[in-house]
Design a protein around this motif. Structure first.
Motif, PDB file in Angstrom:
ATOM      1  N   GLU A  87      47.991 -22.301 -34.262  1.00 32.45           N
ATOM      2  CA  GLU A  87      49.007 -21.720 -32.969  1.00 32.45           C
ATOM      3  C   GLU A  87      48.781 -22.902 -32.013  1.00 32.45           C
ATOM      4  OE1 GLU A  87      44.229 -19.988 -32.191  1.00 32.45           O
ATOM      5  OE2 GLU A  87      46.375 -19.498 -33.847  1.00 32.45           O
ATOM      6  N   ALA A  88      47.292 -23.445 -32.603  1.00 29.40           N
ATOM      7  CA  ALA A  88      47.754 -25.240 -31.958  1.00 29.40           C
ATOM      8  C   ALA A  88      48.128 -26.080 -32.447  1.00 29.40           C
ATOM      9  CB  ALA A  88      45.700 -25.059 -31.356  1.00 29.40           C
ATOM     10  N   PHE A  89      49.152 -26.391 -33.635  1.00 24.14           N
ATOM     11  CA  PHE A  89      49.715 -27.024 -34.173  1.00 24.14           C
ATOM     12  C   PHE A  89      50.632 -26.904 -34.445  1.00 24.14           C
ATOM     13  CE2 PHE A  89      45.586 -27.164 -35.590  1.00 24.14           C
ATOM     14  CZ  PHE A  89      44.884 -27.961 -35.828  1.00 24.14           C
ATOM     15  N   THR A  90      52.093 -28.146 -34.433  1.00 29.89           N
ATOM     16  CA  THR A  90      53.230 -27.585 -35.055  1.00 29.89           C
ATOM     17  C   THR A  90      53.259 -27.864 -36.146  1.00 29.89           C
ATOM     18  OG1 THR A  90      53.763 -29.939 -34.418  1.00 29.89           O
ATOM     19  CG2 THR A  90      53.285 -28.077 -32.187  1.00 29.89           C
ATOM     20  N   PHE A  91      54.482 -27.275 -37.222  1.00 28.06           N
ATOM     21  CA  PHE A  91      55.155 -27.579 -38.392  1.00 28.06           C
ATOM     22  C   PHE A  91      56.317 -28.221 -38.401  1.00 28.06           C
ATOM     23  CE2 PHE A  91      51.568 -24.041 -37.982  1.00 28.06           C
ATOM     24  CZ  PHE A  91      50.387 -25.098 -39.414  1.00 28.06           C
ATOM     25  N   SER A  92      56.715 -28.978 -39.514  1.00 31.21           N
ATOM     26  CA  SER A  92      57.564 -29.497 -39.438  1.00 31.21           C
ATOM     27  C   SER A  92      59.391 -28.072 -39.826  1.00 31.21           C
ATOM     28  CB  SER A  92      57.837 -30.900 -40.480  1.00 31.21           C
ATOM     29  OG  SER A  92      57.718 -30.018 -42.310  1.00 31.21           O
ATOM     30  N   PRO A  93      59.941 -28.493 -39.734  1.00 30.91           N
ATOM     31  CA  PRO A  93      61.073 -27.319 -39.844  1.00 30.91           C
ATOM     32  C   PRO A  93      61.355 -26.942 -41.904  1.00 30.91           C
ATOM     33  CG  PRO A  93      61.930 -28.610 -38.374  1.00 30.91           C
ATOM     34  CD  PRO A  93      60.381 -28.670 -39.130  1.00 30.91           C
ATOM     35  N   GLY A  94      61.252 -26.032 -42.297  1.00 33.64           N
ATOM     36  CA  GLY A  94      61.069 -25.404 -43.568  1.00 33.64           C
ATOM     37  C   GLY A  94      59.759 -25.436 -44.178  1.00 33.64           C
TER      38      GLY A  94
END
Length: 291
Positions: A87-94
């Protein structure tokens, strides 16, 4: 609870950095992880009388210690990230990373950051994590730099020790008498030997790990040759010229200081210098120091 887990990870990182600091820049008598690993490998090799393994103890132990430092830093930072994943991180699309277990993603992110790869498929989203992640990259860079510095510091110390051993071997073969030493050249010789012994003593203090490097044949083994330095000191002390006697006293004092360092840090015999040097020779497979 999340913050408690993260603090445990931060504690592991701090313990590793503390050990690295005391190994490279502030060596202590009791040592740290490197001393424990090298002592254990050295004793194991000596117990099984594995001569080839004894010769590899120093390099293998350095590789093991660096691997343990790196592994502990990676695991420590992964534990810091773990409670806050994903929840505290962002992930690249796909990206498939978000579908992986949180612990696996945390270890992966820690590996990527400490190696300064910057792949970008997982990135910190919260403010404090955006500060912590670059800090891990700095620690990874410092770890790499420290490893290179450690290697570059250890091997010159080994060279100084082996040069002194070969010089003593040549003097043993020449076997100068008290009468031959009783001159200005003899005083210079004894004084230069005292200087080299002091340098080796400092090396054993500053780079204690160098003790666990095997020196090879007798001519390059200080453990085998140090006894002859004591013989030369005695001959200098018995000379007629005051400057030669002074140089002999200096060499004897340097040898006593070296023996005290070896005994306090490695051998623990509690005996006089002759017993310490004999124990040093035996510990390096030389039976006794050669006179």
């Amino acid at each position: 609870m999340k913050w408690l887990v993260s603090l445990v990870g931060a504690g592991l990182v701090m313990i590793t950095l503390r050990d690295l600091f005391h190994t490279l820049w502030h060596p202590t008598r009791h040592g740290g992880l490197s001393r424990l690993v090298m002592t254990a490998l050295w004793r194991l090799a000596r117990r099984f009388r594995a001569r080839r393994l004894v010769g590899l103890v120093g390099p293998l132990a350095m590789v093991t210690v660096v691997g343990m430092w790196t592994g502990t830093v990676i695991i420590g930072w992964a534990i810091v990230y773990w409670p806050h994943m994903p929840e505290a991180f962002t992930f690249s699309p796909g990206s498939e990373a978000a579908r992986e277990p949180a612990l696996l993603d945390s270890v992966y992110l820690s590996l990527v950051v400490v190696a300064t790869l910057g792949l970008g498929d997982i990135a910190p989203g919260e403010g404090w994590l955006r500060l912590v992640s670059p800090l891990e990259a700095l620690v990874g860079f410092a770890l790499l730099t420290a490893t290179v510095s450690w290697v570059l510091e250890i091997y010159p110390a080994l060279t100084r020790r082996r040069v002194l051993a070969i010089r003593l071997a040549l003097l043993r073969d020449a076997d100068p008498t008290t009468r031959q030493i009783d001159c200005t050249a003899g005083a210079v010789l004894l004084d230069s030997l005292a200087t080299e012994v002091v340098r080796v003593r400092i090396d054993f203090t500053q780079y204690s790990e160098a003790y666990y490097f095997h020196d090879g044949d007798d001519h390059s083994s200080l453990a085998a040759m140090v006894g002859h330095a004591a013989v030369l000191a005695e001959r200098g002390q018995a000379a007629g010229r005051p400057e030669v006697r002074l140089a002999g006293d200096l060499l004897a004092g340097a040898l006593n200081d070296l023996a005290a360092t070896l005994d306090q840090r490695f051998l623990h015999t509690g005996g006089p210098p002759a017993d310490v040097f004999a124990a040093y020779a035996a510990d390096h497979g030389r039976g006794r120091a050669q006179p």
